[in-house]
Design a protein around this motif. Structure first.
Motif, PDB file in Angstrom:
ATOM      1  N   THR A 142       3.871   0.412   2.637  1.00  0.00           N
ATOM      2  CA  THR A 142       3.472  -0.590   3.623  1.00  0.00           C
ATOM      3  C   THR A 142       3.253  -1.926   2.917  1.00  0.00           C
ATOM      4  O   THR A 142       2.406  -2.012   2.021  1.00  0.00           O
ATOM      5  CB  THR A 142       2.150  -0.192   4.300  1.00  0.00           C
ATOM      6  OG1 THR A 142       2.262   1.150   4.745  1.00  0.00           O
ATOM      7  CG2 THR A 142       1.843  -1.107   5.477  1.00  0.00           C
ATOM      8  N   ALA A 180       1.399  -4.833   3.110  1.00  0.00           N
ATOM      9  CA  ALA A 180       0.252  -5.302   3.891  1.00  0.00           C
ATOM     10  C   ALA A 180       0.132  -6.823   3.802  1.00  0.00           C
ATOM     11  O   ALA A 180      -0.268  -7.473   4.756  1.00  0.00           O
ATOM     12  CB  ALA A 180      -1.019  -4.633   3.400  1.00  0.00           C
ATOM     13  N   ARG A 203      -4.792  -9.773  14.538  1.00  0.00           N
ATOM     14  CA  ARG A 203      -4.812  -8.482  15.231  1.00  0.00           C
ATOM     15  C   ARG A 203      -5.183  -7.374  14.257  1.00  0.00           C
ATOM     16  O   ARG A 203      -5.075  -7.546  13.050  1.00  0.00           O
ATOM     17  CB  ARG A 203      -3.404  -8.155  15.718  1.00  0.00           C
ATOM     18  CG  ARG A 203      -2.947  -8.934  16.876  1.00  0.00           C
ATOM     19  CD  ARG A 203      -1.625  -8.321  17.302  1.00  0.00           C
ATOM     20  NE  ARG A 203      -1.454  -8.546  18.718  1.00  0.00           N
ATOM     21  CZ  ARG A 203      -0.439  -8.080  19.418  1.00  0.00           C
ATOM     22  NH1 ARG A 203       0.500  -7.361  18.822  1.00  0.00           N
ATOM     23  NH2 ARG A 203      -0.367  -8.323  20.690  1.00  0.00           N
ATOM     24  N   SER A 204      -5.503  -6.234  14.819  1.00  0.00           N
ATOM     25  CA  SER A 204      -5.696  -5.049  13.995  1.00  0.00           C
ATOM     26  C   SER A 204      -4.389  -4.753  13.245  1.00  0.00           C
ATOM     27  O   SER A 204      -3.326  -4.761  13.854  1.00  0.00           O
ATOM     28  CB  SER A 204      -6.073  -3.884  14.914  1.00  0.00           C
ATOM     29  OG  SER A 204      -6.236  -2.745  14.137  1.00  0.00           O
ATOM     30  N   GLY A 205      -4.497  -4.559  11.951  1.00  0.00           N
ATOM     31  CA  GLY A 205      -3.302  -4.282  11.146  1.00  0.00           C
ATOM     32  C   GLY A 205      -2.638  -5.525  10.581  1.00  0.00           C
ATOM     33  O   GLY A 205      -1.640  -5.428   9.871  1.00  0.00           O
ATOM     34  N   ALA A 206      -3.210  -6.707  10.851  1.00  0.00           N
ATOM     35  CA  ALA A 206      -2.583  -7.946  10.382  1.00  0.00           C
ATOM     36  C   ALA A 206      -2.751  -8.133   8.875  1.00  0.00           C
ATOM     37  O   ALA A 206      -2.033  -8.918   8.256  1.00  0.00           O
ATOM     38  CB  ALA A 206      -3.183  -9.145  11.113  1.00  0.00           C
ATOM     39  N   GLY A 207      -3.721  -7.428   8.278  1.00  0.00           N
ATOM     40  CA  GLY A 207      -3.911  -7.517   6.832  1.00  0.00           C
ATOM     41  C   GLY A 207      -5.227  -8.165   6.419  1.00  0.00           C
ATOM     42  O   GLY A 207      -5.426  -8.470   5.241  1.00  0.00           O
ATOM     43  N   LYS A 208      -6.153  -8.340   7.358  1.00  0.00           N
ATOM     44  CA  LYS A 208      -7.432  -9.005   7.050  1.00  0.00           C
ATOM     45  C   LYS A 208      -8.220  -8.219   6.002  1.00  0.00           C
ATOM     46  O   LYS A 208      -8.687  -8.778   5.002  1.00  0.00           O
ATOM     47  CB  LYS A 208      -8.289  -9.136   8.332  1.00  0.00           C
ATOM     48  CG  LYS A 208      -7.602  -9.860   9.473  1.00  0.00           C
ATOM     49  CD  LYS A 208      -8.501 -10.001  10.690  1.00  0.00           C
ATOM     50  CE  LYS A 208      -8.845  -8.691  11.369  1.00  0.00           C
ATOM     51  NZ  LYS A 208      -7.697  -8.033  12.011  1.00  0.00           N
ATOM     52  N   THR A 209      -8.391  -6.915   6.246  1.00  0.00           N
ATOM     53  CA  THR A 209      -9.165  -6.086   5.315  1.00  0.00           C
ATOM     54  C   THR A 209      -8.503  -6.059   3.942  1.00  0.00           C
ATOM     55  O   THR A 209      -9.171  -6.234   2.913  1.00  0.00           O
ATOM     56  CB  THR A 209      -9.292  -4.650   5.871  1.00  0.00           C
ATOM     57  OG1 THR A 209     -10.006  -4.713   7.110  1.00  0.00           O
ATOM     58  CG2 THR A 209     -10.025  -3.740   4.903  1.00  0.00           C
ATOM     59  N   THR A 210      -7.200  -5.875   3.932  1.00  0.00           N
ATOM     60  CA  THR A 210      -6.477  -5.828   2.660  1.00  0.00           C
ATOM     61  C   THR A 210      -6.650  -7.145   1.900  1.00  0.00           C
ATOM     62  O   THR A 210      -6.862  -7.145   0.686  1.00  0.00           O
ATOM     63  CB  THR A 210      -4.981  -5.555   2.914  1.00  0.00           C
ATOM     64  OG1 THR A 210      -4.863  -4.396   3.738  1.00  0.00           O
ATOM     65  CG2 THR A 210      -4.233  -5.336   1.616  1.00  0.00           C
ATOM     66  N   LEU A 251       0.849  -1.186   0.000  1.00  0.00           N
ATOM     67  CA  LEU A 251       0.000   0.000   0.000  1.00  0.00           C
ATOM     68  C   LEU A 251       0.888   1.240   0.000  1.00  0.00           C
ATOM     69  O   LEU A 251       1.938   1.238   0.632  1.00  0.00           O
ATOM     70  CB  LEU A 251      -0.910  -0.014   1.229  1.00  0.00           C
ATOM     71  CG  LEU A 251      -1.918  -1.171   1.274  1.00  0.00           C
ATOM     72  CD1 LEU A 251      -2.575  -1.257   2.639  1.00  0.00           C
ATOM     73  CD2 LEU A 251      -2.974  -0.986   0.196  1.00  0.00           C
ATOM     74  N   PRO A 252       0.460   2.271  -0.711  1.00  0.00           N
ATOM     75  CA  PRO A 252       1.294   3.465  -0.759  1.00  0.00           C
ATOM     76  C   PRO A 252       1.427   4.095   0.638  1.00  0.00           C
ATOM     77  O   PRO A 252       0.445   4.068   1.371  1.00  0.00           O
ATOM     78  CB  PRO A 252       0.550   4.397  -1.720  1.00  0.00           C
ATOM     79  CG  PRO A 252      -0.795   3.801  -1.925  1.00  0.00           C
ATOM     80  CD  PRO A 252      -0.759   2.389  -1.506  1.00  0.00           C
TER      81      PRO A 252
HETATM   82  N1  LIG Z   1      -5.088   3.040   2.946  1.00  0.00           N
HETATM   83  C1  LIG Z   1      -3.946   2.566   3.486  1.00  0.00           C
HETATM   84  N2  LIG Z   1      -2.766   3.136   3.146  1.00  0.00           N
HETATM   85  C2  LIG Z   1      -1.609   2.681   3.665  1.00  0.00           C
HETATM   86  N3  LIG Z   1      -1.526   1.670   4.542  1.00  0.00           N
HETATM   87  C3  LIG Z   1      -2.657   1.069   4.933  1.00  0.00           C
HETATM   88  C4  LIG Z   1      -3.932   1.482   4.435  1.00  0.00           C
HETATM   89  N4  LIG Z   1      -4.885   0.705   5.000  1.00  0.00           N
HETATM   90  C5  LIG Z   1      -4.236  -0.153   5.804  1.00  0.00           C
HETATM   91  N5  LIG Z   1      -2.903   0.053   5.787  1.00  0.00           N
HETATM   92  C6  LIG Z   1      -1.875  -0.726   6.492  1.00  0.00           C
HETATM   93  O1  LIG Z   1      -1.880  -2.030   5.954  1.00  0.00           O
HETATM   94  C7  LIG Z   1      -1.697  -2.995   6.960  1.00  0.00           C
HETATM   95  C8  LIG Z   1      -2.859  -3.969   6.950  1.00  0.00           C
HETATM   96  O2  LIG Z   1      -4.054  -3.289   7.306  1.00  0.00           O
HETATM   97  P1  LIG Z   1      -5.494  -3.960   7.262  1.00  0.00           P
HETATM   98  O3  LIG Z   1      -5.584  -4.806   6.069  1.00  0.00           O
HETATM   99  O4  LIG Z   1      -6.480  -2.875   7.423  1.00  0.00           O
HETATM  100  O5  LIG Z   1      -5.471  -4.883   8.561  1.00  0.00           O
HETATM  101  P2  LIG Z   1      -6.694  -5.429   9.438  1.00  0.00           P
HETATM  102  O6  LIG Z   1      -7.924  -5.378   8.608  1.00  0.00           O
HETATM  103  O7  LIG Z   1      -6.273  -6.805   9.792  1.00  0.00           O
HETATM  104  O8  LIG Z   1      -6.776  -4.564  10.645  1.00  0.00           O
HETATM  105  C9  LIG Z   1      -1.553  -2.221   8.264  1.00  0.00           C
HETATM  106  O9  LIG Z   1      -0.182  -2.065   8.523  1.00  0.00           O
HETATM  107  C10 LIG Z   1      -2.187  -0.895   7.956  1.00  0.00           C
HETATM  108  O10 LIG Z   1      -1.590   0.101   8.739  1.00  0.00           O
END
Ligand SMILES: Nc1ncnc2c1ncn2[C@@H]1O[C@H](COP(=O)(O)OP(=O)(O)O)[C@@H](O)[C@H]1O
Ligand SMILES: [Mg+2]
Lengths: 248, 246
Positions: A15, A17, A36-43, A11-12
């Motif tokens: 990061t 992800a 955990r939060s930030g583990a990459g689930k959403t991505t 991610l720009p």
């Molecule tokens: N729009 C974004 N731009 C840059 N980094 C992002 C963005 N969204 C999430 N991240 C980073 O990508 C990583 C994975 O995030 P995310 O997929 O949201 O995790 P989760 O859903 O498990 O909490 C984290 O380190 C987060 O900080």
């Protein structure tokens, strides 16, 4: 049903992800993604339908490659994939029925739909899907007048209206009162059992995940730290997914 | 820090009072003249009422047409100057153009257009269009920037086309805002248009200026009363419509 190979997402600005995920989800599985939060689930979930553009790797859904697909093929694959979001993401000013009808957008002619014309069969299907989540009596209400739990059920109906092969749900209960968690998860379970739909659901609650999943995939820092049935989730596994936290 | 700021503010204000010749004593001495002016305006000369009403109608027409044209012309500009829609090479020039044209008031545009196309309501309409297009474009772009990406994602995920995403994910979020900004601009354009007649750009301002020049204060007071009534009526209708939009 979902084949992920070497999926890497940066991610720009920089990061990483997801670091090269390999995962195959079979038809009819109820996969819960933990982490955990930030583990990459959403991505991870968002790169399955390319709301997030993968940096490398391939994703195939229902036998069709979504990575590398052109605009038309991308839309054709997307309509096979229903998505449910943590924040429901309904069109607030539209009616409940209109929100569910949006699930048909991938099937109807673009111009006719923009003019508000949907085939009668789609209207009936939208009502059927609303009935599946028990909200047919609210069809004409404006979406933003509903409670959070009701809005999420409308969002599930919208996904069902796509007649999808797969439903992705990103922490569908995280914005809701904990008492509503089971009502939403029960609906998802029913969809999974009775319609054989493949589900990939992320969850932050371990107990909920273990109660509903047929398979648990644990993410840690953008990598798969565990993959197996709920029965195999031991304290050591929880430790591997969450690190030194308390598992929540 | 705050004491220093206060000190500076007092100095600046004192200088402003001195430099503008602001003088309470002069104002006090002027009060009898103001009272005399008001007395000479009474009673309003109702014989000029038809002319005043006609002028008011022209003013409303200028504001309505000008605002309507501007509301449409501002659409592309508004999207092009929204950070989340336009790419950088488009966004920065578009913003610069907006800020440049917005810094010139409607009345100044009227002077230019009267010189260009002659007297009458038409240069007034052009002046309203010139100012309102850019000011609405700025408001539109802020509405577009404030959009919730959630519903857009949800519509995109269904396999919708770009056109469908715009119609079902974007428009419902921005359309009510756009309409309420247009109505708000209409209200201020009615006010702005009342003085357009001073520079020959039509409407009720022309009558006010003419009667004041002729020292016909009773007639001028009729025009003023009609102006106030017109503004109040338009405000009332417009704010009712705006309330419905939210
Ligand atoms: N729009 C974004 N731009 C840059 N980094 C992002 C963005 N969204 C999430 N991240 C980073 O990508 C990583 C994975 O995030 P995310 O997929 O949201 O995790 P989760 O859903 O498990 O909490 C984290 O380190 C987060 O900080
Ligand atoms: Mg998340």
């Amino acid at each position: 049903m979902i084949e992920v190979a070497g999926l890497r997402v940066v991610l720009p600005p920089a990061t990483v992800a997801l670091h090269g995920i390999d995962l195959v989800v079979r038809q009819g599985e109820f996969v819960v993604v933990l982490g955990r939060s930030g583990a990459g689930k959403t991505t991870f979930l968002r790169s399955l339908n390319r709301l997030v553009e993968p940096t490398a790797g391939t994703v195939r859904v229902a036998g069709r490659a979504i990575t590398g697909a052109g605009a038309t093929e991308l839309r054709a694959v997307r309509r096979q994939i229903g998505m449910v979001f943590q924040q429901f993401n309904l069109v607030r000013r539209a009616s409940v029925l209109e929100n569910v009808l949006a699930g048909r957008l991938g099937y109807v002619p673009s111009v006719a739909s923009v003019l508000g014309r949907f085939p009668q069969t789609d209207l009936e299907l939208a009502r059927t899907c609303l009935a599946q989540v028990g909200l047919v009596h609210l069809a004409d209400r404006r979406a933003d007048t509903l409670s959070g739990g009701e809005q999420q059920r409308v969002a599930i109906a919208r996904a069902l209206a796509q007649r999808p092969a797969v439903i992705l749900a990103d922490e569908p209960t995280a914005s809701l009162d904990p008492a509503l968690t089971s009502s939403i998860m029960d609906i998802l379970k029913t969809i999974n059992r009775e319609h054989g739909l493949t589900l990939v659901v992320s969850q932050h609650q371990l107990e909920t995940a273990l109660a509903y999943a047929t398979r648990i995939v644990g993410f840690r820092q953008g990598r798969v730290a565990f993959d197996g049935p709920p029965a195999a989730v031991t304290p050591a596994v929880v430790q591997a997914i969450y690190g030194d936290g308390d598992g929540r | 820090m705050t004491r220093a700021a206060l000190f500076v503010a007092v100095i600046v204000l004192a200088w402003l009072v001195w430099d503008t010749g602001a003088d309470p004593v002069r104002l006090a001495r002027g009060v009898p003249w103001i009272l005399d002016f008001i007395r000479r305006m009474m009673p309003p000369d109702l014989r000029v009422l038809p002319a005043a009403l006609l002028g008011a109608l022209k003013t409303v027409e200028i504001a309505l047409l000008g605002t309507a044209v501007a509301a449409v012309m501002a659409l592309p500009l508004g999207f092009l100057s929204a950070r989340n829609v336009a790419p950088g090479p488009v966004f920065y020039p578009a913003r610069a153009v907006l800020n440049f044209f917005r810094s010139v008031d409607t009345l100044v545009y009227a002077l230019v257009f009267v010189a260009a196309v002659g007297l009458g309501p038409f240069p007034g309409v052009l002046a309203v269009v010139a100012y309102t297009t850019t000011s609405l474009a700025k408001l539109y772009s802020e509405a577009v920037e404030g959009i919730d990406p959630g519903p857009v994602d949800a519509i995109t995920a269904t396999g919708a086309t770009r056109l469908q995403i715009l119609r079902f994910g974007v428009m419902p979020q921005i359309l009510p805002l756009f309409l309420s900004y247009v109505l708000y601009r209409l209200e201020s354009n009615i006010r702005a248009a009342t003085v357009l007649g001073f520079v020959g750009a039509g409407g009720i301002g022309f009558y006010l200026q003419t009667y004041l020049r002729m020292i016909d204060y009773p007639a001028a007071s009729t025009v003023l009363l009609v102006t106030v009534a017109m503004v109040m009526v338009v405000d009332a209708i417009s704010s009712r419509l705006r309330d419905r939009l939210v």
